[in-house]
Scaffold this motif. Structure first.
Motif, PDB file in Angstrom:
ATOM      1  N   HIS A 103       0.828  -1.215   0.000  1.00 48.08           N
ATOM      2  CA  HIS A 103       0.000   0.000   0.000  1.00 48.08           C
ATOM      3  C   HIS A 103       0.866   1.271   0.000  1.00 48.08           C
ATOM      4  O   HIS A 103       0.863   2.016  -0.956  1.00 48.08           O
ATOM      5  CB  HIS A 103      -0.988  -0.003   1.168  1.00 48.08           C
ATOM      6  N   HIS A 104       1.618   1.517   1.035  1.00 46.65           N
ATOM      7  CA  HIS A 104       2.422   2.751   1.070  1.00 46.65           C
ATOM      8  C   HIS A 104       3.532   2.688   0.019  1.00 46.65           C
ATOM      9  O   HIS A 104       4.278   1.718  -0.026  1.00 46.65           O
ATOM     10  CB  HIS A 104       3.002   2.974   2.471  1.00 46.65           C
ATOM     11  N   HIS A 172      -1.478   2.839  -3.907  1.00 37.57           N
ATOM     12  CA  HIS A 172      -1.676   3.756  -2.786  1.00 37.57           C
ATOM     13  C   HIS A 172      -2.972   4.558  -2.955  1.00 37.57           C
ATOM     14  O   HIS A 172      -4.011   4.180  -2.424  1.00 37.57           O
ATOM     15  CB  HIS A 172      -0.441   4.668  -2.620  1.00 37.57           C
ATOM     16  N   ASP A 176      -6.903   4.267  -1.469  1.00 45.90           N
ATOM     17  CA  ASP A 176      -7.352   5.369  -0.603  1.00 45.90           C
ATOM     18  C   ASP A 176      -8.601   6.027  -1.189  1.00 45.90           C
ATOM     19  O   ASP A 176      -9.493   6.452  -0.455  1.00 45.90           O
ATOM     20  CB  ASP A 176      -6.229   6.397  -0.404  1.00 45.90           C
ATOM     21  N   MET A 262      -7.456   9.622   8.599  1.00 42.09           N
ATOM     22  CA  MET A 262      -6.693   8.408   8.930  1.00 42.09           C
ATOM     23  C   MET A 262      -5.607   8.759   9.953  1.00 42.09           C
ATOM     24  O   MET A 262      -5.242   7.978  10.790  1.00 42.09           O
ATOM     25  CB  MET A 262      -5.984   7.863   7.680  1.00 42.09           C
ATOM     26  N   ASP A 288      -6.522   1.946   5.982  1.00 48.06           N
ATOM     27  CA  ASP A 288      -5.791   1.499   4.796  1.00 48.06           C
ATOM     28  C   ASP A 288      -6.178   0.065   4.434  1.00 48.06           C
ATOM     29  O   ASP A 288      -6.312  -0.271   3.254  1.00 48.06           O
ATOM     30  CB  ASP A 288      -4.273   1.611   5.021  1.00 48.06           C
TER      31      ASP A 288
HETATM   32 FE   LIG Z   1      -3.628   4.958   2.660  1.00 48.13          FE
END
Ligand SMILES: [Fe+2]
Ligand SMILES: [Fe+2]
Length: 322
Positions: A103-104, A172, A176, A262, A288
């Motif tokens: 993800h990141h 990412h 989101d 978040m 996330d």
């Molecule tokens: Fe995120």
């Protein structure tokens, strides 16, 4: 499913849920393609061809040709060298894992993180902040993010994946965008008497329940349980990274009362309090995870072979619809 099929599907999903809207993204990509065709010399050499079709600079394949099978995957919010080693260790023990979904952002997806931030202008426009104001405020913050990431050691994870032969992709803003839409629909579009009621509604969502039971629930960081919410928006869920603190004043003027986020910096909380904006900080990892789950559910519909090994903050919850 091949890695590039996986990623193309992911990009399509990201576009479907993007605050910029499909039409304006198509227009942007068309302009980019025209620009690309005219480039010469050094500008052409350094041009990133990905920009002509993928509207998410913080999402890309960071290792692999795209032709690799990508069905049995390790999924993590952060996958760095330790998780790459873990993946390799599991493979050694006989588990079949094709690659990693991160993800990141890492590698080039991280190098280009600030380039996704203009999404915030459209996001703020959707709550009533004029685009000229949001754009003006965002400009300096984008420069700051660019300069700070520029000094990072950007390609260590990519290199670990290369050495261990692990196809890897970062998604990412794509996911989101999906969690932003989910929270807007399932939380923000309802009426509440106070922030306590909003907290309770969030704590009904399975990802937040699991994190809450482990001591990481959604919390109020500005305002109190009995505060009236006013207009509620999930403005801090997508857009690359935190926007400038001055956004709070702009949002207050636009009539925003409560924000779901978040994560919020201390400076952001201070600024929000100054302008009487309430903030509910939903668990970062649960949020996330929720976004990644929504994307995986859609991918599962076109690839029944999808098998997920959750690591590094990610928890898998499956939904048929939402
Ligand atoms: Fe995120
Ligand atoms: Fe995150």
């Amino acid at each position: 499913m091949k890695l590039n099929q996986f990623f193309k599907k992911a990009v399509d999903l990201g576009v479907t849920y993007d605050p910029r809207g499909k039409k304006s993204i198509e227009k942007m990509l068309k302009k980019e393609t025209e620009k690309m065709k005219k480039l010469e010399g050094k500008e052409k050499d350094f041009y990133d061809e990905e920009r002509a079709w993928n509207p998410f600079p913080d999402c890309r394949i960071i290792n692999g040709t795209g032709e690799e099978e990508f069905n049995r995957i390790m999924v993590g919010i952060d996958i760095e060298t330790p998780e790459m080693l873990l993946l390799d260790r599991l493979r050694e023990r006989g588990e079949k894992i094709d690659g990693a979904l991160i993800h990141h952002p890492e590698g080039r997806a991280l190098a280009d993180l600030e380039k996704i931030m203009p999404v915030q202008v459209d996001l703020l426009a959707s709550v009533g902040v004029p685009v000229n104001v949001a754009e003006g405020l965002l400009h300096d913050r984008m420069g700051k993010i660019w300069r700070s990431i520029h000094a990072d050691n950007l390609f260590r994870v990519e290199r670990a994946a290369e050495l261990l032969d692990i196809p890897a992709v970062c998604c990412h803003t794509i996911t989101d965008n999906m969690v932003w839409k989910f929270m807007s629909k399932h939380i923000c579009e309802h009426e509440y008497d106070n922030l306590g009621e909003i907290l309770n509604a969030i704590m009904e969502i399975p990802e937040y329940v699991q994190y809450g039971k482990k001591g990481n629930p959604a919390i109020i960081v500005s305002g109190g349980k009995s505060s009236r919410p006013g207009k509620l928006y999930a403005t801090e869920f997508t857009g690359g990274t935190n926007g400038p603190e001055q956004f709070f004043e702009a949002k207050a003027r636009a009539g925003v009362g409560t924000i779901l986020s978040m994560h919020a910096t201390e400076k952001a909380v201070e600024e929000a309090k100054k302008h009487h904006i309430h903030i509910i900080q939903c668990s970062h990892m649960a949020s996330d995870s929720l976004g990644v789950n929504l994307m995986l559910d859609e991918i599962k519909k076109v690839n029944s072979k999808l098998h997920v090994v959750p690591v590094s903050g990610f928890i898998r919850v499956e939904r048929k619809k939402w």
